[in-house]
Design a protein around this motif. Sequence first.
Motif, PDB file in Angstrom:
ATOM      1  N   GLU A 162     -44.391 -58.263 -34.877  1.00  0.00           N
ATOM      2  CA  GLU A 162     -43.427 -57.645 -35.805  1.00  0.00           C
ATOM      3  C   GLU A 162     -43.828 -56.221 -36.210  1.00  0.00           C
ATOM      4  OE1 GLU A 162     -44.920 -60.453 -36.172  1.00  0.00           O
ATOM      5  OE2 GLU A 162     -46.367 -60.257 -37.789  1.00  0.00           O
ATOM      6  N   LEU A 163     -45.080 -55.845 -35.915  1.00  0.00           N
ATOM      7  CA  LEU A 163     -45.498 -54.472 -36.242  1.00  0.00           C
ATOM      8  C   LEU A 163     -45.254 -53.504 -35.073  1.00  0.00           C
ATOM      9  CD1 LEU A 163     -48.823 -55.076 -38.240  1.00  0.00           C
ATOM     10  CD2 LEU A 163     -46.562 -54.481 -39.132  1.00  0.00           C
ATOM     11  N   GLU A 164     -44.799 -54.032 -33.961  1.00  0.00           N
ATOM     12  CA  GLU A 164     -44.592 -53.202 -32.769  1.00  0.00           C
ATOM     13  C   GLU A 164     -43.621 -52.060 -33.068  1.00  0.00           C
ATOM     14  OE1 GLU A 164     -43.841 -55.676 -29.268  1.00  0.00           O
ATOM     15  OE2 GLU A 164     -43.002 -53.877 -28.318  1.00  0.00           O
ATOM     16  N   GLY A 165     -44.066 -50.855 -32.823  1.00  0.00           N
ATOM     17  CA  GLY A 165     -43.207 -49.694 -33.039  1.00  0.00           C
ATOM     18  C   GLY A 165     -42.990 -49.332 -34.497  1.00  0.00           C
ATOM     19  N   ARG A 166     -43.722 -49.992 -35.375  1.00  0.00           N
ATOM     20  CA  ARG A 166     -43.528 -49.692 -36.803  1.00  0.00           C
ATOM     21  C   ARG A 166     -44.809 -49.220 -37.474  1.00  0.00           C
ATOM     22  NH1 ARG A 166     -40.149 -54.861 -38.872  1.00  0.00           N
ATOM     23  NH2 ARG A 166     -40.134 -53.715 -40.837  1.00  0.00           N
ATOM     24  N   CYS A 167     -45.876 -49.042 -36.694  1.00  0.00           N
ATOM     25  CA  CYS A 167     -47.141 -48.580 -37.255  1.00  0.00           C
ATOM     26  C   CYS A 167     -47.626 -47.338 -36.535  1.00  0.00           C
ATOM     27  CB  CYS A 167     -48.223 -49.644 -37.098  1.00  0.00           C
ATOM     28  SG  CYS A 167     -48.098 -50.962 -38.276  1.00  0.00           S
ATOM     29  N   GLU A 168     -47.928 -46.347 -37.309  1.00  0.00           N
ATOM     30  CA  GLU A 168     -48.632 -45.195 -36.769  1.00  0.00           C
ATOM     31  C   GLU A 168     -50.065 -45.323 -37.280  1.00  0.00           C
ATOM     32  OE1 GLU A 168     -46.665 -41.527 -37.716  1.00  0.00           O
ATOM     33  OE2 GLU A 168     -48.619 -40.562 -37.969  1.00  0.00           O
ATOM     34  N   ILE A 169     -51.035 -45.227 -36.358  1.00  0.00           N
ATOM     35  CA  ILE A 169     -52.426 -45.357 -36.788  1.00  0.00           C
ATOM     36  C   ILE A 169     -53.069 -43.983 -36.859  1.00  0.00           C
ATOM     37  CG2 ILE A 169     -54.703 -46.304 -36.185  1.00  0.00           C
ATOM     38  CD1 ILE A 169     -53.090 -48.637 -34.858  1.00  0.00           C
ATOM     39  N   ARG A 170     -53.670 -43.676 -38.007  1.00  0.00           N
ATOM     40  CA  ARG A 170     -54.311 -42.379 -38.160  1.00  0.00           C
ATOM     41  C   ARG A 170     -55.803 -42.615 -38.367  1.00  0.00           C
ATOM     42  NH1 ARG A 170     -50.494 -38.338 -41.452  1.00  0.00           N
ATOM     43  NH2 ARG A 170     -49.043 -39.044 -39.861  1.00  0.00           N
ATOM     44  N   HIS A 171     -56.587 -42.137 -37.415  1.00  0.00           N
ATOM     45  CA  HIS A 171     -58.016 -42.439 -37.419  1.00  0.00           C
ATOM     46  C   HIS A 171     -58.749 -41.753 -38.573  1.00  0.00           C
ATOM     47  CE1 HIS A 171     -61.854 -43.684 -35.921  1.00  0.00           C
ATOM     48  NE2 HIS A 171     -62.281 -42.432 -35.809  1.00  0.00           N
ATOM     49  N   ALA A 172     -59.590 -42.530 -39.251  1.00  0.00           N
ATOM     50  CA  ALA A 172     -60.507 -41.982 -40.253  1.00  0.00           C
ATOM     51  C   ALA A 172     -61.866 -42.610 -39.997  1.00  0.00           C
ATOM     52  CB  ALA A 172     -60.022 -42.313 -41.666  1.00  0.00           C
ATOM     53  N   THR A 173     -62.900 -41.768 -39.962  1.00  0.00           N
ATOM     54  CA  THR A 173     -64.219 -42.272 -39.569  1.00  0.00           C
ATOM     55  C   THR A 173     -64.941 -42.968 -40.710  1.00  0.00           C
ATOM     56  OG1 THR A 173     -65.111 -40.104 -40.115  1.00  0.00           O
ATOM     57  CG2 THR A 173     -64.626 -40.534 -37.793  1.00  0.00           C
ATOM     58  N   ASP A 174     -64.582 -42.623 -41.945  1.00  0.00           N
ATOM     59  CA  ASP A 174     -65.378 -43.069 -43.089  1.00  0.00           C
ATOM     60  C   ASP A 174     -64.556 -43.984 -44.003  1.00  0.00           C
ATOM     61  OD1 ASP A 174     -67.647 -43.197 -44.571  1.00  0.00           O
ATOM     62  OD2 ASP A 174     -67.618 -41.109 -45.265  1.00  0.00           O
ATOM     63  N   VAL A 175     -65.285 -44.741 -44.842  1.00  0.00           N
ATOM     64  CA  VAL A 175     -64.633 -45.669 -45.770  1.00  0.00           C
ATOM     65  C   VAL A 175     -65.222 -45.482 -47.166  1.00  0.00           C
ATOM     66  CG1 VAL A 175     -64.258 -48.114 -46.327  1.00  0.00           C
ATOM     67  CG2 VAL A 175     -64.255 -47.369 -43.944  1.00  0.00           C
ATOM     68  N   VAL A 176     -64.381 -45.502 -48.198  1.00  0.00           N
ATOM     69  CA  VAL A 176     -64.863 -45.497 -49.580  1.00  0.00           C
ATOM     70  C   VAL A 176     -65.245 -46.932 -49.938  1.00  0.00           C
ATOM     71  CG1 VAL A 176     -64.241 -45.103 -52.000  1.00  0.00           C
ATOM     72  CG2 VAL A 176     -63.345 -43.581 -50.216  1.00  0.00           C
TER      73      VAL A 176
END
Lengths: 358, 358
Positions: A65-79
């Motif tokens: 159901e997420l097909e074509g509805r998610c853009e993934i934006r890479h972030a290397t770090d996490v808070v």
Amino acid sequence: MTAPTDHTAAKAGRTLISVDAMGGDEGPAAVVAGCSLSAKLNPDIAFILHGDEAQLTALVARRRELEGRCEIRHATDVVTMKDKPSQVVRTGKDTSMWSAIEAVRTGEAAVAVSCGNTGALMALSMIRLKKLPGVNRPAIAVLYPSSNPQGFNVMLDVGADVRADADDLLRFALMGTSYARNGMDIARPRVGLLNVGTEEHKGRTELKEAYDLIRDQRDQAGFEFVGFVEGGDISGDAADVIVTDGFTGNVAIKTGEGTANMIGNRLREAFKYSPLSRLASLLAYTSLMRLRRRIDPRRVNGGVFLGLNGTVVKSHGSADATGVSAAIKLAAQLSESRFNDKLAARVAATLPTEETPI
Amino acid sequence: MTAPTDHTAAKAGRTLISVDAMGGDEGPAAVVAGCSLSAKLNPDIAFILHGDEAQLTALVARRRELEGRCEIRHATDVVTMKDKPSQVVRTGKDTSMWSAIEAVRTGEAAVAVSCGNTGALMALSMIRLKKLPGVNRPAIAVLYPSSNPQGFNVMLDVGADVRADADDLLRFALMGTSYARNGMDIARPRVGLLNVGTEEHKGRTELKEAYDLIRDQRDQAGFEFVGFVEGGDISGDAADVIVTDGFTGNVAIKTGEGTANMIGNRLREAFKYSPLSRLASLLAYTSLMRLRRRIDPRRVNGGVFLGLNGTVVKSHGSADATGVSAAIKLAAQLSESRFNDKLAARVAATLPTEETPI
């Protein structure tokens, strides 16, 4: 913050929600599961997911159901939950949280959602989104289960700042009014000011000042003012919007949640006590589940940061898929009603944009 | 304030409780019924009842267990729930509340009990009993239902004063320690300071100061210091004594009570929902009653005024016989353990008697 991987997400007519996928105790799997649940329930929303591209790509691929509805934006770090807000503001540029807020700052999404560190999220939101004209202190608003017909009251501030003067409290009343109108469809919300008694002579000095300021704005800003309310009214039906400072509000909602949990635990013990009571709990199962849904904090999961150029929804750190989905539903509703524009107009119309000297 | 009508009450070996019989929403009948209930449960207590002599004589005459155990002291006037504390202090000499406190001031009774107007009771107690050496702000302490083994936590201040500085908070910690030791038999109570987070850098300035002051006294005063606690810990098991200012404490306990009431109401609705759930509630009746007893506020009815020359127990205004009896039981326990002398010694031993300049 690499290039988007899937541009179909922002397709015309869809409400785009910016999601910090790495925050929260349950990790990205719970967040993606929550997005998936929301996507099933609402065909009009799409996501920008911020976080580790490899992990997120794998998680998203498993959800049709997420097909074509998610853009993934890479972030290397996490808070992390332990990071200090001041540190995150200085060195957090590569975190998924920063990236999620950035998508609101640039206008790609109207609302961001994160399960991460509240202090860091508030600090980053303040620094990156900036305060609305006329707002000195932003606030976090929550929906608290109540005996009102709508089932909830708006309460703010519950922890953005430990202080609030009379002028801040007036602005909380205005922002809470906007939230009740757009989040709960109440045309003319009833605003109450939290105090230790309902008599006008009681309480702290700034509360008496705030009382007059709020009362004088009720007609222009379109709310009823019911005057001082007490702790018991947070879950009661005397007001729809409860205004207080972030210290008192934070202690109050945590006290209420703690008390509700204690009662829930003891209720479970009571039902386990004897064969008869165990049978009783089976017979009452449906009714008890209905009760649980009505007072389940996960169903109204999401503190909303008000008073910024853009809306940020803070989901519980321990939120599971149901909790994340509730936060996303709220974000979508606020986004679709163009809530933040209305709130900004309300504050600007009622107050001078210059800061009142304190 | 006429002459005593029955001198047998103060018989040797009996604990004498001074009772304001006219305060409270339920009137003198409920108060006398509460005394009667206590008298049945505890053969070692006796009463001085303050109020309208004719009414009280008639009420007492109907209760055989009160025979020879009640001295009635006539008072012509009554403090109402609407009277302003400042007014009562000036013109309240003929009220039953004044008379009840007077019996503590003169040393006839160690503890007074009233269901009346909290503000007036506190103001009169302050003026007539005076503060203990070393105490700047007296406090009201309550027992809050918790998941600790003893079933309750001590919480203070819950409304004696809307302010408290670091020094006051330290004294609250000392007084709360004494109360937990004498009221709940905890040898070395764990004290927590209420804040919006458990990290040391969070919260208001006076809380950081209080943190250091309280930590430095823990060994001398015989308590553990668990540091900052949050609203959820009021009903939790992280601490036995929760220290906060009277504004925050008052809002917190009223929020908790309100939330508990809301859940109770919804639970009743849930059980009425269908024939099956009605049957279930019958089967679970015993277990649910046991639960109710554990979290029933009437069972631990009584805020205690601490920091004065004498102890005053404030019962809920709406207390029925069960509630009044619980307040009297607490008063008797504190009286028998010579609680106020111990508390005075504790505060005096730990602190200089001069007021710290604020």
